[in-house]
Write a protein that holds these residues in place. Structure first.
Motif, PDB file in Angstrom:
ATOM      1  N   ASP A 172      -4.592  -6.740   7.635  1.00 25.32           N
ATOM      2  CA  ASP A 172      -4.742  -5.413   7.041  1.00 25.32           C
ATOM      3  C   ASP A 172      -3.365  -4.803   6.765  1.00 25.32           C
ATOM      4  O   ASP A 172      -2.360  -5.162   7.391  1.00 25.32           O
ATOM      5  CB  ASP A 172      -5.534  -4.494   7.969  1.00 25.32           C
ATOM      6  N   TYR A 177      -5.183   2.832   5.371  1.00 32.11           N
ATOM      7  CA  TYR A 177      -5.397   1.412   5.665  1.00 32.11           C
ATOM      8  C   TYR A 177      -6.067   0.722   4.479  1.00 32.11           C
ATOM      9  O   TYR A 177      -6.941   1.297   3.824  1.00 32.11           O
ATOM     10  CB  TYR A 177      -6.307   1.217   6.883  1.00 32.11           C
ATOM     11  N   VAL A 178      -5.636  -0.506   4.232  1.00 32.70           N
ATOM     12  CA  VAL A 178      -6.361  -1.418   3.354  1.00 32.70           C
ATOM     13  C   VAL A 178      -6.931  -2.511   4.247  1.00 32.70           C
ATOM     14  O   VAL A 178      -6.169  -3.276   4.861  1.00 32.70           O
ATOM     15  CB  VAL A 178      -5.435  -2.035   2.281  1.00 32.70           C
ATOM     16  N   ASP A 179      -8.251  -2.558   4.344  1.00 29.89           N
ATOM     17  CA  ASP A 179      -8.928  -3.547   5.194  1.00 29.89           C
ATOM     18  C   ASP A 179      -9.200  -4.788   4.350  1.00 29.89           C
ATOM     19  O   ASP A 179     -10.028  -4.773   3.440  1.00 29.89           O
ATOM     20  CB  ASP A 179     -10.233  -2.964   5.736  1.00 29.89           C
ATOM     21  N   ILE A 180      -8.472  -5.854   4.633  1.00 29.87           N
ATOM     22  CA  ILE A 180      -8.575  -7.096   3.863  1.00 29.87           C
ATOM     23  C   ILE A 180      -9.430  -8.095   4.625  1.00 29.87           C
ATOM     24  O   ILE A 180      -9.172  -8.392   5.799  1.00 29.87           O
ATOM     25  CB  ILE A 180      -7.177  -7.683   3.592  1.00 29.87           C
ATOM     26  N   PHE A 184       0.854  -1.186   0.000  1.00 31.38           N
ATOM     27  CA  PHE A 184       0.000   0.000   0.000  1.00 31.38           C
ATOM     28  C   PHE A 184       0.891   1.238   0.000  1.00 31.38           C
ATOM     29  O   PHE A 184       1.677   1.449   0.926  1.00 31.38           O
ATOM     30  CB  PHE A 184      -0.908  -0.016   1.232  1.00 31.38           C
ATOM     31  N   ILE A 204     -10.833   0.772   1.625  1.00 31.92           N
ATOM     32  CA  ILE A 204      -9.568   1.499   1.725  1.00 31.92           C
ATOM     33  C   ILE A 204      -9.889   2.924   2.158  1.00 31.92           C
ATOM     34  O   ILE A 204     -10.787   3.551   1.594  1.00 31.92           O
ATOM     35  CB  ILE A 204      -8.816   1.519   0.380  1.00 31.92           C
ATOM     36  N   TYR A 213      -2.666   0.466  -4.378  1.00 30.89           N
ATOM     37  CA  TYR A 213      -2.659  -0.867  -3.775  1.00 30.89           C
ATOM     38  C   TYR A 213      -2.199  -1.876  -4.822  1.00 30.89           C
ATOM     39  O   TYR A 213      -2.726  -1.923  -5.933  1.00 30.89           O
ATOM     40  CB  TYR A 213      -4.046  -1.241  -3.271  1.00 30.89           C
ATOM     41  N   ILE A 247     -11.063  -7.318  -0.698  1.00 30.53           N
ATOM     42  CA  ILE A 247     -10.824  -6.060   0.006  1.00 30.53           C
ATOM     43  C   ILE A 247     -12.147  -5.511   0.512  1.00 30.53           C
ATOM     44  O   ILE A 247     -13.114  -5.384  -0.258  1.00 30.53           O
ATOM     45  CB  ILE A 247     -10.153  -5.029  -0.924  1.00 30.53           C
TER      46      ILE A 247
END
Length: 372
Positions: free
Chosen positions: A253, A245-248, A151, A183, A172, A180
């Protein structure tokens, strides 16, 4: 009558006709163009036609209105064939019908939005209308990574000031097949006396999922964050960062941070005005969340000898559209009480007045205080 422009989104369409019309866009059923997206405000934006000129303006939305990928404000911005338009993260389809290029004599309410320096993204993943930024224009970069992906946060500069809009982009890169959830990006102030994880001044949901990525997908996305008007400048007790943040879903994350420097142009003008009078000003310490500042300055030797005063306290407080500056002389053996006085400045005038004019006002105020 043939319309100038037909605007469409999923499930709704609206047309603009000459010579004069207004169309509201938003989540509310009261809007002429209803956009059922939780990231769109109830009254998000307004489209208008004046003669053969078509324009759009933002109505104070949370997630912004974008022309060619650039966030616009409350001032109308002209639309022409070929531009892209999005409310929040929802792209709108523009069918120009009878619209034509405006003539040289057409009245334009605001400068044209410049064509974004983006090329089409080499991926089908991500936002409708997503585009790959020109790296040369975003040299300040930082990233976070884990086994799920990388990221990146990229900025045009690393120093910003109160009241500005901070533009950048995130990217990303998927290292595996993932789902995902969302974001987002945020502007954070860290103060020695503030919250442990900092205070979030503005946050933008860049993309709401869930959506699936495949290994190797690269998704660039622009963002804009608003810097508050009374910010604490970076210093020994304050630092700022952009945090994303990338919330996976069902995975680890990804977090990325980019340190930035913050200025406060109003405080700098006050410091310059006092320096113009040969006053030595120590750092003005901001309270957590800004808006209020306290410090001490030392008068020049001739005034110390004249009045017998060595230190003068100064307090600065934002009061809406005004800035209040208070000077206080501490008790000394020849004073029965503390001496204090206040000066209130209109912020617009403070920001445009010559420093010498501000200094002259301070000179009269401080002399009256010390001599009283």
């Amino acid at each position: 009558m043939q319309p100038l422009l037909v605007v469409a989104t999923v499930g709704d369409t609206v047309a603009l006709y000459a010579p004069r019309t207004r169309v509201s866009i938003g989540r509310s059923a009261q809007c002429e163009l209803e956009v059922q997206d939780p990231n769109v405000s109830r009254r998000h934006a307004e489209l208008g036609a004046d003669g053969d000129t078509v324009w759009v303006r933002d109505l104070g939305s949370s997630n912004g209105t974008f022309v060619n990928g650039q966030r616009i404000g409350a001032d109308p911005v002209q639309l022409t064939p070929g531009v892209s338009l999005a409310v929040g993260q929802t792209p709108l389809t523009l069918d120009w019908g009878a619209a034509r290029e405006p003539s040289q004599n057409t009245m334009v309410h605001a400068p044209l939005v410049q064509q974004a320096s983006f090329a089409p993204a080499p991926t089908s993943v991500g936002l409708g209308g997503s585009s790959a930024p020109n790296p040369a224009q975003f040299p300040y970069r930082s990233q976070g990574a884990n086994n799920n992906g990388v990221f990146l946060i990229a900025l045009r500069q690393d120093t910003f000031a109160n009241g500005e809009v901070l533009d950048g982009y995130v990217e990303y890169t998927a290292m595996d097949d993932e789902t995902i959830d969302h974001i987002f990006i945020e502007l954070v102030e860290h103060h020695a006396d503030g919250a442990r994880k900092g205070h979030v001044w503005d946050r933008m949901l860049i993309k709401q999922g869930p959506w699936k990525t495949q290994k190797g997908d690269v998704v660039p996305m622009p963002f804009s964050l608003r810097v508050p008007p009374g910010t604490s400048p970076s210093g020994r007790r304050v630092h700022w960062e952009i945090r994303g943040y990338v919330d996976i879903a069902w995975g680890s994350d990804i977090e990325a941070k980019s340190e930035i420097r913050m200025r406060n142009k109003d405080i700098e003008r006050l410091r310059d005005a006092l320096g113009h009078l040969d006053f030595r000003l120590a750092e003005l310490d901001p309270a957590p969340l800004g808006q209020s500042f306290k410090g001490v300055f030392h008068p020049p030797a001739n005034r110390v000898k004249q009045f017998g005063v060595t230190d003068v306290n100064i307090s600065v407080q934002y009061l809406g559209t005004n800035l209040e500056v208070e000077f206080e002389v501490e008790k000394a053996s020849w004073f029965r009480f503390d001496r204090a006085t206040k000066a209130v400045f209109d912020l617009n005038q403070l920001r445009t007045a010559p420093v010498s004019e501000i200094a002259a006002h301070f000179d009269r105020t401080i002399d009256a205080l010390m001599a009283s």
